[in-house]
Design a protein around this motif. Structure first.
Motif, PDB file in Angstrom:
ATOM      1  N   ALA A 138     -38.882 -16.691  30.072  1.00 43.18           N
ATOM      2  CA  ALA A 138     -40.211 -16.926  30.641  1.00 43.18           C
ATOM      3  C   ALA A 138     -41.182 -15.804  30.280  1.00 43.18           C
ATOM      4  CB  ALA A 138     -40.114 -17.054  32.159  1.00 43.18           C
TER       5      ALA A 138
ATOM      6  N   ALA B 259     -42.834 -21.892  34.724  1.00 43.81           N
ATOM      7  CA  ALA B 259     -41.412 -21.546  34.772  1.00 43.81           C
ATOM      8  C   ALA B 259     -41.132 -20.516  35.869  1.00 43.81           C
ATOM      9  CB  ALA B 259     -40.963 -21.011  33.415  1.00 43.81           C
TER      10      ALA B 259
ATOM     11  N   ALA C 101     -42.716 -23.866  28.785  1.00 49.59           N
ATOM     12  CA  ALA C 101     -42.516 -23.792  30.232  1.00 49.59           C
ATOM     13  C   ALA C 101     -41.840 -25.057  30.748  1.00 49.59           C
ATOM     14  CB  ALA C 101     -43.864 -23.579  30.925  1.00 49.59           C
TER      15      ALA C 101
END
Length: 526
Positions: free
Chosen positions: A152, A219, A260
């Motif tokens: 992420a 995320a 994401a």
């Protein structure tokens, strides 16, 4: 209203950010902290250390260290009972009672929340919420999430070498209920003040830290189980005791680019019950539009950005005396720091005091972040200006602080207190009683050309981070500051002649000596 017009109004015409018929429902105010229900909790020790000087990093941080760290960053520290301010927008039907923390916040709303991913010995690894009301951790999701968080963040940080990662979020309603759309500007700066405090506390605990403004928003929110209609993460800050870890190892996320959406599919969704107290939560579509427009969905959108150039105004320059870096007990300074409001009184400031204050603010502001990454001598994206009056050895005037040369560069001579006071929307502070009035400035385009709409909130956060360093340094030398957004930016921009260089003032901070305020206060520490 489009987003560009919204941001312009936030800065230059704030009256246009709220409906004409908007009224604050004081009796339906939200809690200043988030309360989860029905989840496992771990109580921290109430025995908080009363001194914070620079410490050696513990070989392995334990739960006591984390508890002390979080309390000094964002814990409840004081209960305040004060008479109503007749000049305030708040109702005057009785005393004002507030729970305070070591950092300032617009209206004492504290719109932020802290979440931590912890990996400690003899403690379950997982994602926790810091419950400030009870000084404890609430378990949201158990397990090891090194790989998920690293992805992420674009695989730029060695999360496996970090004992913890802090996520700083904003809950939109917590100060929207009072400030309406203007809360969007406050939320960015409140977040920055919190990050500034976190970094200063981390230094005292011997923790290495790095601030990541760029990450896959959905995320990270998915990992924490946040509803993006209520709350969103603004910054991710890994913590480590290893000074040799890789902080920015792969440019633009390296080879393994993940979206994401795909990353969210790796973890099941979680949704926990929490309490906010308000029975009637209004809609805030502009805040949600700004938040959505700021999202990053792929590490390919991560950017480095250079700071602003140093500008010279007139030929007149004041070289400040050389001074040593300050050394102070952060805990003691935090306990005595407060915002004086109308309790400033005019007193002389020496050239040495001013030099010490300015050097400490800018020296302490240097920090590791994903906009500068590994640049050797990055230029700051925010700058410090000040209007001086009654400072020994320096002519009254408006100056830009040139930190590289430790000098003041003249923008305009004269006593500017009248114009600054006239530019205040409400008389929260008597600026005729403050010898120093600082303004944090930044690019007038709010970094949007380089970073999109995310640039606006990043700029506000960096301004808040610099403000917190200024407030701490001022308190350490025996003065106090009061951060203000209720002022006319056009007035201060004209005083400093910022238009030709494409800058604007982001926040105003009068600094000076003060009298005690008429209020009862009680400490919430052992």
């Amino acid at each position: 209203m489009n987003l560009d017009e919204f941001l312009y109004n936030l800065h230059f015409e704030p009256d246009k950010t709220r409906p004409l018929d908007f009224e604050v429902d004081w009796e339906d105010a939200p809690l200043p902290f988030k309360l989860y229900r029905g989840l496992p909790v771990t109580q921290f020790s109430p025995e908080i250390p009363l001194s914070l000087v620079r410490l050696e990093a513990p070989a392995t941080p334990d739960l006591h260290d984390i508890g002390h760290f979080l309390w000094y960053v964002f814990g409840l520290t004081q209960f305040s009972h004060s008479p109503p301010d007749l000049d305030s927008t708040e109702p005057a039907f009785g005393p004002i009672q507030t729970y305070r923390r070591f950092i300032p916040s617009g209206g004492a709303m504290y719109p932020n929340e802290l979440y931590v991913y912890l990996k400690l010995e003899d403690f379950p690894a997982g994602i926790y919420h810091y419950d400030v009301a009870h000084h404890r951790l609430v378990l949201l999701r158990s397990g090891n999430f090194d790989s998920y968080i690293a992805q992420a963040m674009g695989e730029r940080c060695d999360i496996s070498a970090c004992f913890g990662t802090v996520f700083v979020s904003t809950m939109f309603w917590k100060n929207f209920y009072k400030y309406n759309n203007f809360s969007y500007r406050l939320q960015g700066q409140d977040t920055g003040v919190l990050i500034g405090q976190l970094l200063e506390v981390a230094k005292r605990f011997g923790f290495e830290s790095g601030v990541y403004f760029q990450f896959l928003d959905r995320a990270i929110n998915h990992l924490l189980g946040l509803s993006e209609q209520e709350e969103s993460v603004y910054a991710v800050i890994p913590l480590s005791i290893d000074s040799e870890i890789t902080w920015f190892g792969k440019e633009n996320g390296g080879d393994g680019i993940v979206s994401a959406t795909n990353l969210c599919q790796e973890l099941p969704a979680i949704q926990h019950n929490h309490y906010v107290r308000s029975q009637r939560v209004l809609e805030y579509p502009m805040l949600l539009k700004m938040n959505e427009a700021s999202f990053q969905d792929s590490p390919r959108s991560f950017r480095q950005i250079e700071g602003e150039k140093n500008y010279t105004f007139e030929d007149h320059e004041v070289t400040l005396p050389k001074v040593k870096r300050m050394s102070y007990d952060l805990a003691s300074v935090c306990r005595k720091r407060f915002s004086p409001g109308l309790n400033f009184f005019l007193s002389k400031v020496s050239e040495m005091q001013l030099a010490t204050l300015l050097q400490e603010v800018t020296a302490s502001f240097v920090y590791r972040n994903d906009l500068d990454e590994e640049q050797a001598n990055p230029r700051s994206r925010v700058a410090l200006y000040c209007c001086l009056y009654n400072v020994e050895g320096i002519q009254d005037g408006a100056y830009h602080y040139d930190s590289a040369n430790h000098a003041l560069r003249l923008a305009r001579l004269g006593d500017h207190r009248y114009w600054l006071q006239k530019g205040m929307y409400m008389d929260f502070v008597n600026l005729f009683q403050t010898p120093l009035c600082f303004h944090v400035s930044g690019a007038k385009d709010h970094l949007i050309p380089a970073l999109g709409y995310r640039g606006y909130r990043i700029q506000q956060m960096e301004a808040g981070m610099l403000v917190q360093r200024l407030l701490l340094a001022a308190s350490a030398i025996g003065m106090e500051g009061h951060a203000l957004l209720g002022y006319d930016s056009n007035t201060s921009d004209e005083i400093y002649q910022m238009a030709p260089i494409g800058e604007t003032s982001l926040i105003q901070i009068p600094v000076g000596h003060h009298r005690a305020s008429p209020k009862l206060e009680g400490s919430l520490r052992s």
